[in-house]
Design a protein around this motif. Structure first.
Motif, PDB file in Angstrom:
ATOM      1  N   GLY A   1       0.843  -1.206   0.000  1.00  0.00           N
ATOM      2  CA  GLY A   1       0.000   0.000   0.000  1.00  0.00           C
ATOM      3  C   GLY A   1       0.870   1.245   0.000  1.00  0.00           C
ATOM      4  O   GLY A   1       1.665   1.455  -0.915  1.00  0.00           O
TER       5      GLY A   1
ATOM      6  N   ASP B   1       4.675   2.702   6.605  1.00  0.00           N
ATOM      7  CA  ASP B   1       3.553   2.754   7.549  1.00  0.00           C
ATOM      8  C   ASP B   1       3.136   4.221   7.731  1.00  0.00           C
ATOM      9  O   ASP B   1       3.990   5.112   7.839  1.00  0.00           O
ATOM     10  CB  ASP B   1       3.967   2.206   8.917  1.00  0.00           C
ATOM     11  CG  ASP B   1       4.193   0.693   8.903  1.00  0.00           C
ATOM     12  OD1 ASP B   1       3.997   0.068   7.833  1.00  0.00           O
ATOM     13  OD2 ASP B   1       4.550   0.144   9.965  1.00  0.00           O
TER      14      ASP B   1
ATOM     15  N   SER C   1      -2.503   6.538  11.263  1.00  0.00           N
ATOM     16  CA  SER C   1      -3.867   6.267  10.812  1.00  0.00           C
ATOM     17  C   SER C   1      -4.815   7.406  11.173  1.00  0.00           C
ATOM     18  O   SER C   1      -5.971   7.436  10.729  1.00  0.00           O
ATOM     19  CB  SER C   1      -4.373   4.951  11.404  1.00  0.00           C
ATOM     20  OG  SER C   1      -4.490   5.054  12.813  1.00  0.00           O
TER      21      SER C   1
ATOM     22  N   HIS D   1      -3.914   9.834   8.021  1.00  0.00           N
ATOM     23  CA  HIS D   1      -4.256   9.327   6.682  1.00  0.00           C
ATOM     24  C   HIS D   1      -5.443   8.371   6.636  1.00  0.00           C
ATOM     25  O   HIS D   1      -5.919   8.021   5.554  1.00  0.00           O
ATOM     26  CB  HIS D   1      -3.025   8.651   6.062  1.00  0.00           C
ATOM     27  CG  HIS D   1      -1.867   9.580   5.879  1.00  0.00           C
ATOM     28  ND1 HIS D   1      -1.817  10.511   4.877  1.00  0.00           N
ATOM     29  CD2 HIS D   1      -0.728   9.755   6.603  1.00  0.00           C
ATOM     30  CE1 HIS D   1      -0.694  11.206   4.973  1.00  0.00           C
ATOM     31  NE2 HIS D   1      -0.010  10.760   6.026  1.00  0.00           N
ATOM     32  N   GLY D   2      -5.908   7.907   7.846  1.00  0.00           N
ATOM     33  CA  GLY D   2      -7.006   6.936   7.854  1.00  0.00           C
ATOM     34  C   GLY D   2      -8.259   7.489   7.205  1.00  0.00           C
ATOM     35  O   GLY D   2      -8.699   8.590   7.544  1.00  0.00           O
TER      36      GLY D   2
ATOM     37  N   ASN E   1      -6.140   0.472   3.196  1.00  0.00           N
ATOM     38  CA  ASN E   1      -5.273  -0.323   4.078  1.00  0.00           C
ATOM     39  C   ASN E   1      -5.009  -1.681   3.426  1.00  0.00           C
ATOM     40  O   ASN E   1      -5.943  -2.432   3.143  1.00  0.00           O
ATOM     41  CB  ASN E   1      -6.002  -0.482   5.419  1.00  0.00           C
ATOM     42  CG  ASN E   1      -5.174  -1.205   6.453  1.00  0.00           C
ATOM     43  OD1 ASN E   1      -4.481  -2.171   6.134  1.00  0.00           O
ATOM     44  ND2 ASN E   1      -5.249  -0.730   7.689  1.00  0.00           N
TER      45      ASN E   1
ATOM     46  N   GLN F   1      -6.693  -4.651   5.009  1.00  0.00           N
ATOM     47  CA  GLN F   1      -8.119  -4.730   4.710  1.00  0.00           C
ATOM     48  C   GLN F   1      -8.337  -5.323   3.316  1.00  0.00           C
ATOM     49  O   GLN F   1      -9.168  -6.212   3.121  1.00  0.00           O
ATOM     50  CB  GLN F   1      -8.724  -3.330   4.781  1.00  0.00           C
ATOM     51  CG  GLN F   1     -10.221  -3.282   4.538  1.00  0.00           C
ATOM     52  CD  GLN F   1     -10.689  -1.822   4.411  1.00  0.00           C
ATOM     53  OE1 GLN F   1     -10.024  -0.907   4.918  1.00  0.00           O
ATOM     54  NE2 GLN F   1     -11.808  -1.618   3.740  1.00  0.00           N
TER      55      GLN F   1
ATOM     56  N   GLY G   1       1.458  -5.380   9.296  1.00  0.00           N
ATOM     57  CA  GLY G   1       1.131  -4.408  10.339  1.00  0.00           C
ATOM     58  C   GLY G   1       1.782  -4.709  11.663  1.00  0.00           C
ATOM     59  O   GLY G   1       2.766  -5.453  11.755  1.00  0.00           O
TER      60      GLY G   1
ATOM     61  N   THR H   1      -1.309   2.855  16.140  1.00  0.00           N
ATOM     62  CA  THR H   1      -2.274   3.384  15.182  1.00  0.00           C
ATOM     63  C   THR H   1      -1.616   3.667  13.835  1.00  0.00           C
ATOM     64  O   THR H   1      -1.140   4.769  13.574  1.00  0.00           O
ATOM     65  CB  THR H   1      -2.917   4.669  15.749  1.00  0.00           C
ATOM     66  OG1 THR H   1      -1.867   5.496  16.259  1.00  0.00           O
ATOM     67  CG2 THR H   1      -3.889   4.348  16.868  1.00  0.00           C
TER      68      THR H   1
ATOM     69  N   ILE I   1      -1.557   2.669   9.361  1.00  0.00           N
ATOM     70  CA  ILE I   1      -1.982   1.968   8.143  1.00  0.00           C
ATOM     71  C   ILE I   1      -0.703   1.325   7.620  1.00  0.00           C
ATOM     72  O   ILE I   1       0.246   2.038   7.269  1.00  0.00           O
ATOM     73  CB  ILE I   1      -2.546   2.939   7.089  1.00  0.00           C
ATOM     74  CG1 ILE I   1      -3.776   3.643   7.650  1.00  0.00           C
ATOM     75  CG2 ILE I   1      -2.899   2.180   5.809  1.00  0.00           C
ATOM     76  CD1 ILE I   1      -4.180   4.844   6.818  1.00  0.00           C
TER      77      ILE I   1
ATOM     78  N   HIS J   1       2.345  -0.589   5.636  1.00  0.00           N
ATOM     79  CA  HIS J   1       2.928  -0.535   4.292  1.00  0.00           C
ATOM     80  C   HIS J   1       2.573  -1.797   3.501  1.00  0.00           C
ATOM     81  O   HIS J   1       2.324  -1.743   2.303  1.00  0.00           O
ATOM     82  CB  HIS J   1       4.443  -0.397   4.462  1.00  0.00           C
ATOM     83  CG  HIS J   1       5.274  -0.779   3.281  1.00  0.00           C
ATOM     84  ND1 HIS J   1       5.204  -0.084   2.095  1.00  0.00           N
ATOM     85  CD2 HIS J   1       6.189  -1.774   3.097  1.00  0.00           C
ATOM     86  CE1 HIS J   1       6.060  -0.654   1.228  1.00  0.00           C
ATOM     87  NE2 HIS J   1       6.649  -1.675   1.813  1.00  0.00           N
TER      88      HIS J   1
END
Ligand code: BES
Ligand code: MN
Length: 457
Positions: free
Chosen positions: A195, A199, A202, A205-206, A211, A214, A295, A303, A305, A307
């Motif tokens: 992604g 990292d 979140s 950028h969340g 993600n 996900q 993760g 916290t 997202i 890589h």
């Protein structure tokens, strides 16, 4: 005199883990031990280098009129971890009750020595036995035998025998012995999703960035339907019906949900259409997640997202499914279901196709079976009845030994496989063990088979 218990104890002591270079000394130790055993039987022994782990090859030569049996085994074992769950250390063999404990005791050191010990006794009793034997012991079985195809092509002349004999499969118990009539193939894949460049926070950028974890679990959860069938177009297209005689053998095996729950520790069985686990694991293909990661996995929360995210996936294949075709279908489906916001790479982890041999005298026995193989099946049936007091079951297995199909494809040889480990032996798990009574009876069975093959009168 060949001492089977001493031979096995010393063999288990060699930590021959093929997947981890840290065990190179153990791999070497296992080869040395094998070489000394085979050499003491008066055989010509060679250690042949490959791109990865060498093959141990030992030959008892003779005139072309003598039957030629290839005896297969693997000297490599699975990693021993988790170490804290072993009652005694994995590479310090210990006998408790009638079992010897240690990594590789059952997969495949004990079962393989069954045939080596049988041949040793037979040759001792009959030094001029009219039987050619080739022991072929590889060190890469547990990592998918990456060098085996190349090895076979390079040495096909000396490996051209009448049949293969091995014990690297399951029997229902140490009293009820199975002759294995099929193996599932296995296809391993590693899928990675990338992604953001690194990292990300979140909070910052969340909501704006997909993600990769996900995306990965979305793709993974699409690979089975609600009923548990594999949801990949064409996955089941080439699966052919199982003949009645094979289903009847599985019925003879019997089934208790209670026993299965005790063995595995699961709360309930989980099969497509509620078929028994014995049929599900033998007759149907599967897709399994062997590991999913990515993760933050440490203490507490973090916290981010991540890589990247990745999954290790294997499929078990059944007869008539083609390895390359299924590989293409699975890979294409994964790519198709990957959202544009992440980058997917798929690595093939090796494996091989399924295998099936039909014993003589069944409705679907092929007409062109080797005469030596036909005699071997007959001899095995009688020997098992005499030694164990009950005729063998003829069962396919859910596990895989990719080289067995390779030996048929490249050299035209079928295999007689006799189950010499049982569900209680903890293969690939802590406290692996081999039943020593089964070991001794197995040697007796193998000796009878080999002696009948030599007796051509
Ligand atoms: N001895 C097993 C195969 C086996 C297990 C046959 C259970 C019948 C019942 C073999 O050593 C093994 O574990 N093979 C791997 C192959 C893979 C690493 C390519 C397997 O089946 O997972
Ligand atoms: Mn094995």
């Amino acid at each position: 005199m060949f001492d089977p218990i001493a031979a096995l104890t010393e063999y288990i002591r060699q930590p021959s883990v093929s997947t981890d270079p840290a065990y190179a000394v153990g791999m070497e130790g296992a080869r040395r031990h094998l070489v000394s055993l085979l050499d003491s039987m008066g055989l010509g022994v060679e250690v042949i280098a490959t791109a990865h782990h060498p093959v141990v090859l030992a030959r008892r030569e003779g005139p072309a009129s003598w039957p030629h049996v290839i005896i297969y085994g693997h000297y490599d074992v699975q990693p021993p971890d988790p170490l804290n769950l072993w009652t005694s250390p994995p590479f310090e063999p210990e006998t408790r009750g009638n079992r010897i404990f240690g990594r590789g005791a059952a997969d495949n050191k004990g079962p393989q020595l069954v045939h080596i010990a049988a041949a040793a006794r037979l040759i001792e009793e009959h030094p001029d036995l009219p039987l050619r034997l080739t022991f072929l012991v590889e060190g890469e079985e547990e990592i998918g035998s990456p060098s085996f195809s190349g090895f076979l092509s390079a040495h096909h002349d000396i490996l051209a025998g009448d049949m293969v004999l091995l014990s690297d499969t399951l029997s229902p118990s140490s009293r009820r012995i199975a002759i294995t009539t099929g193996l599932r193939g296995v296809l391993a894949l590693e899928v990675e999703l990338i992604g953001p460049r690194m990292d990300l926070h979140s909070g910052i950028h969340g909501g704006a960035v997909l993600n990769p974890l996900q995306a990965l679990v979305d793709i993974c959860s699409s690979l089975h339907d609600r009923e548990g069938r594999v949801n990949i177009p064409g996955f089941y297209d080439d699966v052919i019906p199982v003949p009645d005689w094979e289903r009847q053998e599985v019925m003879r095996l019997g089934f208790s949900i209670e026993e299965y729950r005790n063995l595995t520790g699961v709360k309930s069985i989980h099969t497509v259409d509620g078929i028994s686990p014995h049929e599900a694991t033998r007759f149907a293909p599967t897709l399994e997640f062997n590991g999913i990661g990515g993760g933050y996995q440490g203490e507490g929360s973090k916290t981010i997202i991540p890589h990247r995210a990745s999954a290790k996936i294997t499929c078990r294949l059944v007869p008539n499914q083609d390895y390359e075709t299924i590989l293409k279908r699975v890979a294409a489906t994964l790519q198709e279901r990957c959202p544009a916001a992440v980058e997917m790479t798929i690595k093939e982890g090796g494996g091989g196709g399924p295998y099936r041999v039909v014993p003589p005298g069944r409705p679907d026995t092929p007409t062109e079976q080797s005469e030596v193989l036909v005699r071997a099946f007959g001899a095995a049936d009688r020997a098992i009845e005499q030694v164990f007091g009950e005729r063998p079951l003829y069962l396919r297995e859910g596990g895989s030994i990719p080289v067995i199909e390779e030996l048929r494809r490249v050299l035209g040889m079928d295999s007689l496989m006799i189950g010499m480990f049982t569900p209680e032996d903890n293969l690939h798990a802590p406290d692996e063990s081999m039943d020593l009574a089964l070991y001794e009876k197995g040697i007796e069975v193998s000796q009878r088979i080999l002696s009948q093959l030599a007796d051509t009168t």
